[in-house]
Write an enzyme that holds these catalytic residues in place. Structure first.
Site, PDB file in Angstrom:
ATOM      1  N   HIS A 122       0.839  -1.209   0.000  1.00  0.00           N
ATOM      2  CA  HIS A 122       0.000   0.000   0.000  1.00  0.00           C
ATOM      3  C   HIS A 122       0.869   1.252   0.000  1.00  0.00           C
ATOM      4  CE1 HIS A 122      -4.172  -1.142   0.157  1.00  0.00           C
ATOM      5  NE2 HIS A 122      -4.000  -1.968   1.182  1.00  0.00           N
ATOM      6  N   ASN A 139      -1.647   4.357   6.322  1.00  0.00           N
ATOM      7  CA  ASN A 139      -2.399   3.212   5.829  1.00  0.00           C
ATOM      8  C   ASN A 139      -3.705   3.141   6.593  1.00  0.00           C
ATOM      9  OD1 ASN A 139      -0.938   2.009   3.760  1.00  0.00           O
ATOM     10  ND2 ASN A 139       0.383   0.872   5.154  1.00  0.00           N
ATOM     11  N   ALA A 143      -8.698  -3.819   8.336  1.00  0.00           N
ATOM     12  CA  ALA A 143      -8.159  -4.422   9.557  1.00  0.00           C
ATOM     13  C   ALA A 143      -6.973  -3.669  10.120  1.00  0.00           C
ATOM     14  CB  ALA A 143      -7.753  -5.875   9.274  1.00  0.00           C
ATOM     15  N   GLU A 188     -20.349   7.138   4.377  1.00  0.00           N
ATOM     16  CA  GLU A 188     -19.986   8.325   3.595  1.00  0.00           C
ATOM     17  C   GLU A 188     -21.214   8.939   2.934  1.00  0.00           C
ATOM     18  OE1 GLU A 188     -16.642   9.741   0.313  1.00  0.00           O
ATOM     19  OE2 GLU A 188     -17.063   7.602   0.567  1.00  0.00           O
ATOM     20  N   ASN A 267     -12.412   7.270   0.786  1.00  0.00           N
ATOM     21  CA  ASN A 267     -13.368   8.224   1.321  1.00  0.00           C
ATOM     22  C   ASN A 267     -12.953   9.653   0.982  1.00  0.00           C
ATOM     23  OD1 ASN A 267     -14.354  10.132   3.590  1.00  0.00           O
ATOM     24  ND2 ASN A 267     -15.649   8.325   3.825  1.00  0.00           N
ATOM     25  N   GLY A 352       4.755  23.233  14.358  1.00  0.00           N
ATOM     26  CA  GLY A 352       4.679  21.872  14.865  1.00  0.00           C
ATOM     27  C   GLY A 352       3.438  21.190  14.355  1.00  0.00           C
ATOM     28  N   LYS A 368       3.395  30.134  22.270  1.00  0.00           N
ATOM     29  CA  LYS A 368       2.801  28.995  21.556  1.00  0.00           C
ATOM     30  C   LYS A 368       1.319  29.275  21.325  1.00  0.00           C
ATOM     31  CE  LYS A 368       2.288  23.966  21.993  1.00  0.00           C
ATOM     32  NZ  LYS A 368       2.670  22.788  22.815  1.00  0.00           N
ATOM     33  N   ASP A 464       2.261  12.654  24.883  1.00  0.00           N
ATOM     34  CA  ASP A 464       2.930  12.759  23.578  1.00  0.00           C
ATOM     35  C   ASP A 464       4.441  12.877  23.757  1.00  0.00           C
ATOM     36  OD1 ASP A 464       3.247  12.953  20.838  1.00  0.00           O
ATOM     37  OD2 ASP A 464       2.825  15.100  20.768  1.00  0.00           O
TER      38      ASP A 464
END
Length: 548
Positions: A122, A139, A143, A188, A267, A352, A368, A464
């Site tokens: 892919h 990707n 699944a 959709e 989509n 960022g 920021k 994060d």
């Protein structure tokens, strides 16, 4: 690549029995597919395998007829130079049918056999069609759902679903509603008439989860919320998450190229979000044509040709299929072009993944601003920006009180999604781990392990902790950007915090192995060994079990 290679590709990981012929000289790809359509519910592995058994001979014969008709080879020469097949990931019964067919053809035609990872295919078909150098790949298939980037001879998983694949998640909701498989196109279509309602938005660094969203969507439907509104909101929420983590991956790696793969990539709303995000960043975006997004043998043939040209073929005895075949298990033999991507922040404005950051080292100040993400629904975007600004301010200060070096907060305005903080460090940890001084990098990574353990003991997570969200100078290591953090007393959440950092090391370090061990050493000094046990469990979970 050598001139005039022709490869037969065979795909059959789940629902699509497909065969293709790729000619490198003309760059022509012929695809013949026969899709399995369950009478009700999701994919039934036994029925899908029976479909493969019946359909694979037909589609292969059609593809070979095409090769014979368009080729200029003598009758004694095989019509193709190699047979490539999808070894995994996928449904075991389907993969075994395809593997058996590929081995038989390889022996009958007396040509080499090539085993292809379906998910890497892919990615590679997108890179091939776009002509990109070294893109990040999202990707998004039934699944699976993950982000990949090339580093040190392999495609590294930067982030992935922590439960089910994105297509399967959507199908779970549509089955609850009573719609037939596949559910994605129906969602959709229904979303065109919907309005936004709140659903859980679950992003953990570059990993994400869909189970809570699906449970909430089913509950909303049972409570009488119009199905069109739920479908609209599912798209806005799920695709917003995928776009956000894609932007975070671009920021982490320094890449300015993004390719989309997988059937959910058909989509239009997902493609619109990704295209908008990339345009705002000045990055390039490419989605292959629909026939290459859904499961197909064309991508197997294209990657098979690259692997064959690199001498990456299989002996029959080594060609067993693997239902859990991860993309990061594949040595990328057909590439030797390690990219030189940008590292470090430098001075001045920085874009960022979430915010524009103005750096003023002389004044010792950072401003920021979480600017609106135009790809997200305005109500969702406003909520996320305000929440994350408040969380970052609160947890940055709380971490410092616990003894973790963080910037001092001087001003916060949640309404404007703006923070002013102390300027700390002189570079990102990312620059250190990419350099050749392994000992210095290990020391800093060990610091991060200790700091995360301190946070977890205090009952919250960073959320994060990537190599871009750690700043260093000659004598200190700082944690920054707590915007995705939250309070929790769950071992699973602490393990996920470590997993996010671990995956960022894999995606950015020149030699991640010793650094991955160093973060565990640092964590072990302060934290709970049970968290490390859970981390091993998280890393060992199979992500490719089709639970549709």
């Amino acid at each position: 690549m050598s001139t005039g290679i022709r490869v037969l590709g065979i795909e059959g990981t789940a629902w699509a029995a497909s065969a293709a012929v790729y000619d490198t000289e003309t760059d022509d790809v012929f695809i013949e597919s026969d899709a399995y359509q369950p009478e009700s519910g999701g994919i039934h592995p036994r029925e899908a395998a029976e479909h493969m058994h019946d359909a694979i001979p037909r589609v292969v014969e059609t593809a070979l007829d095409r090769a014979r008709e368009t080729g200029d080879r003598s009758g004694t020469e095989p019509p193709v130079d190699a047979v490539a097949f999808s070894r995994g990931p996928g449904l075991g019964p389907c993969l075994r049918v395809v593997g058996t067919a590929a081995r038989a053809l390889s022996q009958t035609l007396d040509v080499p056999l090539v085993g292809v990872n379906h998910m890497v295919a892919h990615l590679e078909i997108g890179r091939h069609a776009a002509g990109f150098d070294s893109p990040v790949c999202l990707n998004a298939s039934g699944a699976n759902a993950h982000l990949l980037a090339y580093r040190n001879g392999r495609y590294r998983v930067l982030g992935e679903t922590m439960d089910t694949g994105v297509g399967n998640a959507i199908d779970k909701f549509t089955r609850h509603v009573g719609w037939s498989h596949p559910g994605g196109p129906k969602v959709e279509d229904a979303a065109k008439d919907g309005e936004y309602v709140d659903l859980p938005y679950v992003v953990k660094g570059m990993d994400f989860s869909f189970s809570g969203i699906m449970s909430a969507a089913k509950g909303r439907y049972d409570d009488g919320v119009p199905v069109e509104d739920i479908c609209y909101s599912l798209q806005e929420t799920i695709f917003g998450m995928l776009t956000e983590v894609s932007e975070r991956a671009l920021s982490l790696t320094g890449s300015d190229e993004l390719v989309l793969g997988g059937g959910v990539g058909q989509n239009a709303r997902l493609r619109e979000m990704l295209r908008e995000m990339c345009a705002r960043r000045g990055a390039e975006f490419h989605a292959p044509e629909p026939r290459f997004l859904r499961d197909n043998a064309g991508m197997i043939a294209v990657l098979g040709a690259k692997m064959y040209d690199a001498g990456d073929t299989l002996a029959i005895e080594d060609s067993r299929v693997d239902p859990d075949f991860r993309p990061d298990q594949v040595p990328v033999t057909w590439r030797t072009d390690e990219p030189e991507l940008a590292a470090g922040r430098g001075d001045g404005p920085l874009q960022g993944a979430e915010a524009i950051v103005d750096l003023d080292p002389e004044a010792g100040r950072v401003t920021k601003r979480r600017e609106a993400k135009t790809y997200r629904h305005p109500a969702l975007d406003d909520r996320l920006r305000r929440e994350r600004t408040r969380i970052e301010a609160r947890l940055t200060s709380q971490a410092r009180r616990e003894g973790v070096p963080t910037p001092v907060l001087s001003d916060v305005d949640p309404r404007e999604s703006r923070l002013e903080l102390e300027y700390v460090g002189d570079r990102d940890l990312r620059a250190i781990v990419r350099a050749s001084d392994a000992a210095a990098a290990a020391d800093r990574v060990r610091d991060v392990g200790r700091y995360l353990a301190v946070l977890h003991r205090a009952g919250f997570v960073h959320g994060d902790p990537t190599t871009r969200n750690v700043r260093v100078n000659s004598d200190r290591t700082y944690l920054i950007d707590f915007g995705l953090g939250y309070h929790s007393d769950h071992v699973e959440d602490y393990a996920m915090d470590l997993h996010v950092f671990d995956q960022s090391l894999v995606g950015t370090a020149a030699d991640p192995g010793p650094l991955r061990e160093a973060v565990r050493e640092g964590y072990r000094e302060v934290g709970d060994e049970g968290v490390l046990d859970r981390l091993r469990e998280v890393e060992g979970r199979g992500r490719y079990v089709d639970d549709a």
